[in-house]
Scaffold this motif. Structure first.
Motif, mmCIF file in Angstrom:
data_model
loop_
_atom_site.group_PDB
_atom_site.id
_atom_site.type_symbol
_atom_site.label_atom_id
_atom_site.label_comp_id
_atom_site.label_asym_id
_atom_site.label_seq_id
_atom_site.Cartn_x
_atom_site.Cartn_y
_atom_site.Cartn_z
ATOM 1 N N HIS A 13 0.824 -1.207 0.000
ATOM 2 C CA HIS A 13 0.000 0.000 0.000
ATOM 3 C C HIS A 13 0.861 1.260 0.000
ATOM 4 O O HIS A 13 0.612 2.187 -0.797
ATOM 5 C CB HIS A 13 -0.927 -0.001 1.207
ATOM 6 C CG HIS A 13 -1.902 1.135 1.201
ATOM 7 N ND1 HIS A 13 -2.874 1.282 0.240
ATOM 8 C CD2 HIS A 13 -2.042 2.220 2.028
ATOM 9 C CE1 HIS A 13 -3.583 2.376 0.470
ATOM 10 N NE2 HIS A 13 -3.096 2.963 1.549
ATOM 11 N N ILE A 17 1.059 4.265 -2.716
ATOM 12 C CA ILE A 17 0.684 5.631 -2.360
ATOM 13 C C ILE A 17 1.854 6.603 -2.535
ATOM 14 O O ILE A 17 1.691 7.707 -3.069
ATOM 15 C CB ILE A 17 0.168 5.684 -0.905
ATOM 16 C CG1 ILE A 17 -1.167 4.920 -0.780
ATOM 17 C CG2 ILE A 17 0.009 7.125 -0.433
ATOM 18 C CD1 ILE A 17 -2.312 5.515 -1.576
ATOM 19 N N TYR A 90 0.947 9.643 8.085
ATOM 20 C CA TYR A 90 0.083 9.238 6.969
ATOM 21 C C TYR A 90 -1.249 8.725 7.516
ATOM 22 O O TYR A 90 -1.288 8.005 8.518
ATOM 23 C CB TYR A 90 0.744 8.131 6.134
ATOM 24 C CG TYR A 90 -0.172 7.515 5.104
ATOM 25 C CD1 TYR A 90 -0.528 8.229 3.964
ATOM 26 C CD2 TYR A 90 -0.696 6.238 5.291
ATOM 27 C CE1 TYR A 90 -1.399 7.682 3.023
ATOM 28 C CE2 TYR A 90 -1.555 5.677 4.357
ATOM 29 C CZ TYR A 90 -1.913 6.404 3.219
ATOM 30 O OH TYR A 90 -2.771 5.864 2.304
ATOM 31 N N GLU A 92 -4.800 6.619 6.440
ATOM 32 C CA GLU A 92 -5.544 5.779 5.499
ATOM 33 C C GLU A 92 -6.963 5.596 6.033
ATOM 34 O O GLU A 92 -7.162 4.944 7.053
ATOM 35 C CB GLU A 92 -4.863 4.417 5.323
ATOM 36 C CG GLU A 92 -5.610 3.477 4.380
ATOM 37 C CD GLU A 92 -5.923 4.142 3.045
ATOM 38 O OE1 GLU A 92 -7.133 4.295 2.746
ATOM 39 O OE2 GLU A 92 -4.975 4.526 2.330
ATOM 40 N N LYS A 94 -9.566 4.196 4.334
ATOM 41 C CA LYS A 94 -10.278 3.011 3.845
ATOM 42 C C LYS A 94 -10.010 1.798 4.727
ATOM 43 O O LYS A 94 -8.908 1.601 5.226
ATOM 44 C CB LYS A 94 -9.858 2.711 2.405
ATOM 45 C CG LYS A 94 -10.202 3.802 1.414
ATOM 46 C CD LYS A 94 -9.678 3.447 0.027
ATOM 47 C CE LYS A 94 -9.964 4.563 -0.976
ATOM 48 N NZ LYS A 94 -9.381 4.255 -2.300
ATOM 49 N N VAL A 97 -7.629 -1.825 3.174
ATOM 50 C CA VAL A 97 -6.190 -2.101 3.147
ATOM 51 C C VAL A 97 -5.805 -3.159 4.174
ATOM 52 O O VAL A 97 -5.202 -4.181 3.836
ATOM 53 C CB VAL A 97 -5.383 -0.810 3.375
ATOM 54 C CG1 VAL A 97 -3.876 -1.111 3.362
ATOM 55 C CG2 VAL A 97 -5.719 0.225 2.319
ATOM 56 N N TYR A 103 -3.656 4.982 10.873
ATOM 57 C CA TYR A 103 -2.726 6.047 10.524
ATOM 58 C C TYR A 103 -1.341 5.718 11.063
ATOM 59 O O TYR A 103 -1.177 4.869 11.948
ATOM 60 C CB TYR A 103 -3.210 7.421 10.979
ATOM 61 C CG TYR A 103 -3.268 7.681 12.465
ATOM 62 C CD1 TYR A 103 -2.127 8.038 13.176
ATOM 63 C CD2 TYR A 103 -4.480 7.649 13.160
ATOM 64 C CE1 TYR A 103 -2.177 8.336 14.532
ATOM 65 C CE2 TYR A 103 -4.545 7.939 14.512
ATOM 66 C CZ TYR A 103 -3.387 8.287 15.190
ATOM 67 O OH TYR A 103 -3.440 8.577 16.533
#
Length: 343
Positions: A13, A17, A90, A92, A94, A97, A103
């Motif tokens: 992932h 990204i 960061y 995420e 969704k 994943v 995060y």
């Protein structure tokens, strides 16, 4: 999901990204409490190592806690306000994943356990000198974040936008509703709620409240405070809430004579907070919110027990936390009696 699978999913992932190969050279599970999962991860990208913590929910978040997206956004606000806290890396949103939103934040040194903070000899010098002042000044910086300084309208609402005039009365209404949803009666809590209704103080300003500012939610070592953690209960409210929460008996870990977190004295904490903020601390308001805090924690611990008893989330930690309800009920009533006897 096992560690190996999590490692592979994170690598794939982040590579996608960040548009550069990312390798996880090390990953291991950290303690995260009854409802949180934390993983320490060593990332390698372009020959550069980066130590981060992946933070996600374990099956489901606690009642009234923020989503991982909102918790990350709060951490950004606090970091930008100059509070010593891990740098957010960061987010995420969704679930696809790794099975839940997560995060990444900077991994910092230190320990957060209550016994270490309050009793370990390694911290003796720091405990006697700067521990109280460092925490007080950082809390004062956190409280500089207010609704007017937040441009993210969605986040502003998620933090439960309130007014000075109605905040406390609404908080009591919310507690009554939570109490009514429990399957058993708690007359001691009812008594405390009635007392709070008739003794509510005024509020000087609505600010960002950490919501769980206590021993166990900041990392320290012999070099001092390394960072304040865990913003999942952040909300708009009264600055005295956070001060009172830190002073609650339950967070002193046996050192009851040290009313600030089991390591400091109130007068020292108040003085240092006032020095940084320029705003006086009202001891009576702290006492009110300390009663409120004990009632909240009593209801919260009963809710966690109910999660176990109902079969929704079976766990010995949830069950054991539920046994603490009576302790908080007793402490709230003791504080009320102390105030009434002083009048």
């Amino acid at each position: 999901m096992d560690i190996k699978e999590l490692q592979e999913k994170v690598e794939l992932h982040l590579t996608s990204i960040w548009q550069t190969p990312v390798k996880v050279s090390e990953i291991f599970h950290l303690s995260g409490g009854a409802c949180q999962d934390n993983f320490a991860i060593e990332l390698i990208s372009n020959s550069t190592k980066q130590s981060v913590v992946l933070r996600t929910d374990k099956g489901g978040s606690l009642l009234s806690s923020l989503s991982k997206r909102d918790e990350f956004k709060v951490a950004e606000l606090v970091y930008k306000a100059g509070v010593k806290t891990p740098k957010p890396v960061y987010l995420e949103e969704k679930s696809s994943v790794i099975g839940a939103p997560f995060y990444l934040m900077e991994k910092i040194a230190g320990k957060a356990t209550g016994r270490y903070i309050t009793k370990d000899k390694e911290l003796d010098s720091y405990r006697k000198t700067n521990m109280v002042s460092d925490l007080a000044s950082n809390l004062a910086k956190l409280h500089t974040v207010n609704p007017n300084s937040v441009t993210d309208q969605d986040l502003k609402q998620k933090l439960k936008l309130v007014t000075i005039d109605t905040y406390i009365s609404q908080a009591i209404v919310d507690l009554r509703q939570s109490l009514d949803e429990l399957p058993e009666a708690h007359p001691a809590i009812e008594l405390c709620l009635y007392w709070m209704e008739t003794h509510a103080p005024n509020i000087d300003q609505i600010v960002l409240v950490h919501g769980d500012f206590r021993t166990g939610n900041f990392m320290m070592n012999s070099d001092g405070l390394q960072g304040i953690l865990d913003f999942e209960f952040a909300h708009w409210g009264d600055r005295h809430e956070d001060i009172a929460w830190l002073c609650m008996r339950d967070w002193r870990f046996g050192r009851l004579n040290k009313e600030v977190g089991g390591f400091g004295d109130r007068k020292d904490f108040y003085r240092e907070y006032e020095t940084t903020s320029g705003i006086p601390v009202d001891p009576m308001k702290v006492s009110f919110w300390e009663i409120m805090g004990n009632v909240r924690w009593a209801i919260g611990s009963a809710q966690q027990a109910e999660r176990h008893l109902s079969g929704k989330d079976k766990g010995i930690e949830l069950a054991s936390i539920g046994r603490r309800t009576a302790e908080m009920e007793w402490e709230a009533m003791r504080l009320i009696e102390e105030i009434e006897n002083a009048v």
